[in-house]
Write an enzyme that holds these catalytic residues in place. Structure first.
Site, PDB file in Angstrom:
ATOM      1  N   GLU A  42       4.650  -0.276   0.488  1.00 46.70           N
ATOM      2  CA  GLU A  42       4.410  -0.398  -0.956  1.00 46.70           C
ATOM      3  C   GLU A  42       4.469  -1.842  -1.458  1.00 46.70           C
ATOM      4  O   GLU A  42       4.439  -2.083  -2.657  1.00 46.70           O
ATOM      5  CB  GLU A  42       5.388   0.465  -1.758  1.00 46.70           C
ATOM      6  CG  GLU A  42       5.302   1.942  -1.440  1.00 46.70           C
ATOM      7  CD  GLU A  42       6.276   2.771  -2.251  1.00 46.70           C
ATOM      8  OE1 GLU A  42       6.731   2.302  -3.307  1.00 46.70           O
ATOM      9  OE2 GLU A  42       6.579   3.902  -1.824  1.00 46.70           O
ATOM     10  N   GLU A  47       0.837  -1.205   0.000  1.00 52.14           N
ATOM     11  CA  GLU A  47       0.000   0.000   0.000  1.00 52.14           C
ATOM     12  C   GLU A  47       0.874   1.258   0.000  1.00 52.14           C
ATOM     13  O   GLU A  47       2.063   1.223   0.294  1.00 52.14           O
ATOM     14  CB  GLU A  47      -0.919   0.023   1.224  1.00 52.14           C
ATOM     15  CG  GLU A  47      -0.277  -0.373   2.540  1.00 52.14           C
ATOM     16  CD  GLU A  47       0.877   0.489   2.988  1.00 52.14           C
ATOM     17  OE1 GLU A  47       0.731   1.739   2.958  1.00 52.14           O
ATOM     18  OE2 GLU A  47       1.918  -0.053   3.376  1.00 52.14           O
TER      19      GLU A  47
END
Length: 267
Positions: free
Chosen positions: A233, A90
């Site tokens: 991420e 994310e």
């Protein structure tokens, strides 16, 4: 993340579930989904960012359900394109704070055991972060028996989306690699929604966030490595992909002693 994905031969799917500004998909990159072929971009914005959870719910229940459906539908699209391993990552602002609130609400653990330094704040700011988590829980009183209620009141759009993706992977019997604290908090919510999803969840690494290790222990998942990562991420999950592939190929391709005609009898 893009560099590591190219190393792993993985496709990057970027999904706008709730970015606070409009993004032009034409400027993002490739729209193909084959492994290693570049980024796929999907605009599935539920709302432009969440509300201040210290003053009220981060979003409505209907918005949380829509974000769950975004993750579910995109993960199904990925699986239908031929992807057989999902890695959850994310990008968000302040979402280690929300992840700590979600974990505290779902487990009952003390907030102080879950709130870390995030991207590297000092101890004074950590205390403010801890106060924000406590205030959000008092103001919203999330129902610990209802993960959707928890996500809507103190979670984030990205967490709800990741929870939906985790549930989709489990539904299609596709293994799901968790990244760090936020992704694991999303999986924690997913498993509360449907405990049958747990066997399909795998921990890639353990981050420096104290709450991450606690969630992994609650899930009963031992991370593959611990490199003090705090990148997010999905970077840790992608780093774990070669290890997952190696394990699968050993099971599939390596002969057993019996198959190779090797005797294990003692001399």
């Amino acid at each position: 993340m893009n560099v590591l994905s190219r190393v792993a031969g993985a496709a990057v799917w970027v999904v706008d579930v709730g970015v606070g500004v409009e993004i032009n998909p034409a400027g993002v990159g490739s729209t193909t989904g084959a492994a290693g072929s570049g980024a796929v971009f999907r605009v599935r914005k539920v709302r432009p960012g969440t509300a201040d959870m210290t003053r009220g719910p981060a979003m409505s229940r209907e918005e949380a359900e829509r974000a769950l459906d975004v993750g579910w539908s995109v993960a199904m699209e990925m699986i239908d394109s031929g992807i057989r391993l999902l890695a959850l990552g994310e990008m968000g602002i302040g979402n280690t704070t929300a992840a700590a609130a979600v974990a505290a609400a779902l487990t009952g653990w003390p907030e102080g055991d879950l709130v870390g330094l995030g991207t590297g704040i000092d101890p004074v700011r950590r205390q403010k972060k801890l106060q924000a988590v406590r205030r959000a829980l008092v103001v919203n009183r999330p129902d610990s028996s209802d993960a959707v209620d928890v996500l809507s009141k103190v979670g984030g759009l990205e967490m709800a989306g990741l929870a939906g993706a985790a549930l989709a992977g489990a539904a299609r019997r596709v293994p799901v690699l968790m990244d760090g604290f936020i992704a694991s908090a999303a999986v924690l919510a997913a498993v509360h929604i449907d405990p049958r999803a747990l066997p399909y969840m795998f921990a890639s690494h353990r981050s420096v966030e104290p709450g991450h290790g606690r969630i992994l222990r609650w899930l009963g998942r031992e991370p593959l490595f611990d490199l003090d990562l705090r990148l997010g991420e999905g970077t840790g999950a992608v780093l774990a992909m070669p290890m997952m592939e190696a394990a699968a190929r050993i099971l599939d391709e390596m002969a057993t002693f019996e198959e190779a005609g090797v005797s294990d009898a003692e001399d």
